[in-house]
Design an enzyme around this catalytic site. Sequence first.
Site, PDB file in Angstrom:
ATOM      1  N   HIS A 115       0.811  -1.229   0.000  1.00 40.23           N
ATOM      2  CA  HIS A 115       0.000   0.000   0.000  1.00 40.23           C
ATOM      3  C   HIS A 115       0.844   1.279   0.000  1.00 40.23           C
ATOM      4  O   HIS A 115       0.642   2.197   0.790  1.00 40.23           O
ATOM      5  CB  HIS A 115      -1.113  -0.011   1.054  1.00 40.23           C
ATOM      6  CG  HIS A 115      -0.705  -0.051   2.521  1.00 40.23           C
ATOM      7  ND1 HIS A 115       0.337   0.661   3.051  1.00 40.23           N
ATOM      8  CD2 HIS A 115      -1.272  -0.696   3.564  1.00 40.23           C
ATOM      9  CE1 HIS A 115       0.404   0.454   4.352  1.00 40.23           C
ATOM     10  NE2 HIS A 115      -0.551  -0.376   4.689  1.00 40.23           N
ATOM     11  N   HIS A 170      -5.956  -8.319  14.431  1.00 43.42           N
ATOM     12  CA  HIS A 170      -5.909  -7.070  13.654  1.00 43.42           C
ATOM     13  C   HIS A 170      -6.661  -7.285  12.345  1.00 43.42           C
ATOM     14  O   HIS A 170      -6.464  -8.294  11.676  1.00 43.42           O
ATOM     15  CB  HIS A 170      -4.435  -6.717  13.421  1.00 43.42           C
ATOM     16  CG  HIS A 170      -4.194  -5.512  12.581  1.00 43.42           C
ATOM     17  ND1 HIS A 170      -5.048  -4.431  12.534  1.00 43.42           N
ATOM     18  CD2 HIS A 170      -3.160  -5.194  11.737  1.00 43.42           C
ATOM     19  CE1 HIS A 170      -4.550  -3.517  11.712  1.00 43.42           C
ATOM     20  NE2 HIS A 170      -3.424  -3.969  11.214  1.00 43.42           N
ATOM     21  N   GLU A 216      -6.700  -5.581   9.447  1.00 44.19           N
ATOM     22  CA  GLU A 216      -6.205  -5.170   8.127  1.00 44.19           C
ATOM     23  C   GLU A 216      -6.069  -6.405   7.235  1.00 44.19           C
ATOM     24  O   GLU A 216      -5.762  -7.505   7.702  1.00 44.19           O
ATOM     25  CB  GLU A 216      -4.869  -4.417   8.255  1.00 44.19           C
ATOM     26  CG  GLU A 216      -4.545  -3.666   6.982  1.00 44.19           C
ATOM     27  CD  GLU A 216      -3.476  -2.579   7.131  1.00 44.19           C
ATOM     28  OE1 GLU A 216      -2.894  -2.434   8.223  1.00 44.19           O
ATOM     29  OE2 GLU A 216      -3.247  -1.865   6.137  1.00 44.19           O
ATOM     30  N   ASP A 272      -4.105  -7.721   5.158  1.00 42.94           N
ATOM     31  CA  ASP A 272      -2.950  -8.622   5.050  1.00 42.94           C
ATOM     32  C   ASP A 272      -3.045  -9.743   6.083  1.00 42.94           C
ATOM     33  O   ASP A 272      -2.346 -10.758   5.971  1.00 42.94           O
ATOM     34  CB  ASP A 272      -1.615  -7.868   5.172  1.00 42.94           C
ATOM     35  CG  ASP A 272      -1.563  -6.862   6.294  1.00 42.94           C
ATOM     36  OD1 ASP A 272      -2.615  -6.361   6.720  1.00 42.94           O
ATOM     37  OD2 ASP A 272      -0.444  -6.578   6.764  1.00 42.94           O
ATOM     38  N   HIS A 295      -1.755  -0.415  15.215  1.00 45.42           N
ATOM     39  CA  HIS A 295      -1.842   0.896  14.616  1.00 45.42           C
ATOM     40  C   HIS A 295      -3.243   1.194  14.066  1.00 45.42           C
ATOM     41  O   HIS A 295      -3.438   2.240  13.419  1.00 45.42           O
ATOM     42  CB  HIS A 295      -0.795   1.036  13.493  1.00 45.42           C
ATOM     43  CG  HIS A 295      -1.089   0.185  12.266  1.00 45.42           C
ATOM     44  ND1 HIS A 295      -1.380   0.763  11.038  1.00 45.42           N
ATOM     45  CD2 HIS A 295      -1.175  -1.133  12.084  1.00 45.42           C
ATOM     46  CE1 HIS A 295      -1.606  -0.196  10.151  1.00 45.42           C
ATOM     47  NE2 HIS A 295      -1.481  -1.341  10.757  1.00 45.42           N
ATOM     48  N   ASP A 298       0.864  -6.534  14.217  1.00 43.54           N
ATOM     49  CA  ASP A 298       1.880  -5.740  13.512  1.00 43.54           C
ATOM     50  C   ASP A 298       3.012  -5.283  14.445  1.00 43.54           C
ATOM     51  O   ASP A 298       4.088  -4.877  13.966  1.00 43.54           O
ATOM     52  CB  ASP A 298       1.245  -4.485  12.893  1.00 43.54           C
ATOM     53  CG  ASP A 298       0.498  -4.775  11.593  1.00 43.54           C
ATOM     54  OD1 ASP A 298       0.735  -5.831  10.973  1.00 43.54           O
ATOM     55  OD2 ASP A 298      -0.343  -3.944  11.210  1.00 43.54           O
ATOM     56  N   TYR A 327       9.762   0.009   9.152  1.00 44.30           N
ATOM     57  CA  TYR A 327       8.387  -0.374   9.490  1.00 44.30           C
ATOM     58  C   TYR A 327       7.821   0.579  10.544  1.00 44.30           C
ATOM     59  O   TYR A 327       6.708   1.090  10.410  1.00 44.30           O
ATOM     60  CB  TYR A 327       8.366  -1.818  10.007  1.00 44.30           C
ATOM     61  CG  TYR A 327       6.969  -2.375  10.110  1.00 44.30           C
ATOM     62  CD1 TYR A 327       6.364  -2.978   9.012  1.00 44.30           C
ATOM     63  CD2 TYR A 327       6.243  -2.275  11.284  1.00 44.30           C
ATOM     64  CE1 TYR A 327       5.067  -3.452   9.091  1.00 44.30           C
ATOM     65  CE2 TYR A 327       4.955  -2.756  11.376  1.00 44.30           C
ATOM     66  CZ  TYR A 327       4.379  -3.360  10.268  1.00 44.30           C
ATOM     67  OH  TYR A 327       3.092  -3.828  10.357  1.00 44.30           O
ATOM     68  N   HIS A 386       4.449  -9.922  10.881  1.00 45.80           N
ATOM     69  CA  HIS A 386       5.346  -9.739   9.724  1.00 45.80           C
ATOM     70  C   HIS A 386       6.784  -9.954  10.184  1.00 45.80           C
ATOM     71  O   HIS A 386       7.182  -9.450  11.244  1.00 45.80           O
ATOM     72  CB  HIS A 386       5.284  -8.314   9.181  1.00 45.80           C
ATOM     73  CG  HIS A 386       3.945  -7.889   8.667  1.00 45.80           C
ATOM     74  ND1 HIS A 386       3.399  -8.368   7.505  1.00 45.80           N
ATOM     75  CD2 HIS A 386       3.054  -6.997   9.155  1.00 45.80           C
ATOM     76  CE1 HIS A 386       2.224  -7.788   7.299  1.00 45.80           C
ATOM     77  NE2 HIS A 386       1.989  -6.963   8.287  1.00 45.80           N
TER      78      HIS A 386
HETATM   79 FE1  FEO Z   1      -1.761  -3.330   9.817  1.00 46.79          FE
HETATM   80 FE2  FEO Z   1       0.047  -5.970   8.781  1.00 46.79          FE
HETATM   81  O1  FEO Z   1      -1.428  -4.882   8.886  1.00 46.79           O
END
Ligand code: FEO
Length: 404
Positions: A27, A81, A83, A85, A148, A167, A195, A228
Amino acid sequence: MGVFEAVKLTEKVYWVGAIDWGIRDFHGYSTGRGSTYNAYLVLSERVTLIDTVKKPFFGEMMKRISSIIDPSQIDIIISNHSEMDHTGSLPDTIKAVKPEKVFASAMGSKALLAHFHWEDDPVEVVKTGDSVDLGGMSIAFIETRMLHWPDSMVSYLPEEKILFSQDGFGMHLASVERYDDELPLSLLEEEARKYYANILMPFSPLVKALIGNLSSMNLDIDLLCPDHGPIWRSEINWIFGKWNTWAEKKPQPKAVVIYDTMWNSTRRMAEAVIEGLTLEGISGRLMPLRASHISDIAAEVLEASALVVGSPTINGRIFPSVAECMNYLGGLKPKNLVGAAFGSYGWSGEAVGELNALLEGMKVELVSEGLRAVYVPDDEMLENSVDLGRAVGRKVMDLCRGEG
Ligand code: FEO
């Protein structure tokens, strides 16, 4: 043996995520070394999957799960989370395994509904302090709002001393190595810093509070498992310390100079500014916008105490690449910066004034009204540009000495 195997972390916990070797744009964040979407399987009596993966990697995750159990044995899915991903493959996973429960925070429940528009909402809400019995093990939840996203939470498995941090403490880095100590610390620092800068910087005050909160809870953590990048087992205190340092953003003798240029006039001024910074003992990073990604600039700004910006005036405005970068950096809300603007112009020269306003909007303390060169800087203008760098450098040094 299949193509995709689960990776055993402890007797009861496996990594069942996916490696995205090819992603270079997450993104808008440049991910030069790819990424991973980590998911974790807990083989408690009630088998639990913690987070899922980006939608195209559903098959890879399911194969890793299938390498140790039949996925239909999963009883519980925890979504730390929302999001995509980490949830892109959540609907397919729910369909495939038919879990008894799906847990998320209250904001997570709302976010998942807004993403997937469930007809039959499968999510049960948990909050800080709640703990779920997994059968022989338990998992506790700690909401980490705005770290976040509003929905973000972390999950703690006390029996295995594992904190699943979504994250938090992650990085975009594709690798076959699953643990921090299998990779060079310098590489981890580079990617963790990038990051943090691009994902967490606007929320730094909350990061400080979270780290304080986690340390006051005295959690016993053997493994820190983010969504991640590598799993932390040897450098847990190091990454906590790094996040703390980045959140504090104390003055350092570092400066970032960004610019774009049309006919090399603003470039020559930028190079002179760097010379001035160097003369004052500042480590200056010159980042031409044609050759620097905004997410790499953000990573440098995270550790800098000065931001100096150069732009030619084009059609009465800031050059487009400079405007884009300032817009992005402004959203990241970098703290404790001094700075200045400069640039070449032909007949109206609005760019420096506009940059001053943008810098002030970011609460950057301007050391001067900036420098404007008509068309091509002469020797005197270049000397003035060196002086501008020196003035910024002196101010940074004052801040570093606590005199600012
Ligand atoms: Fe905030 Fe890895 O997504």
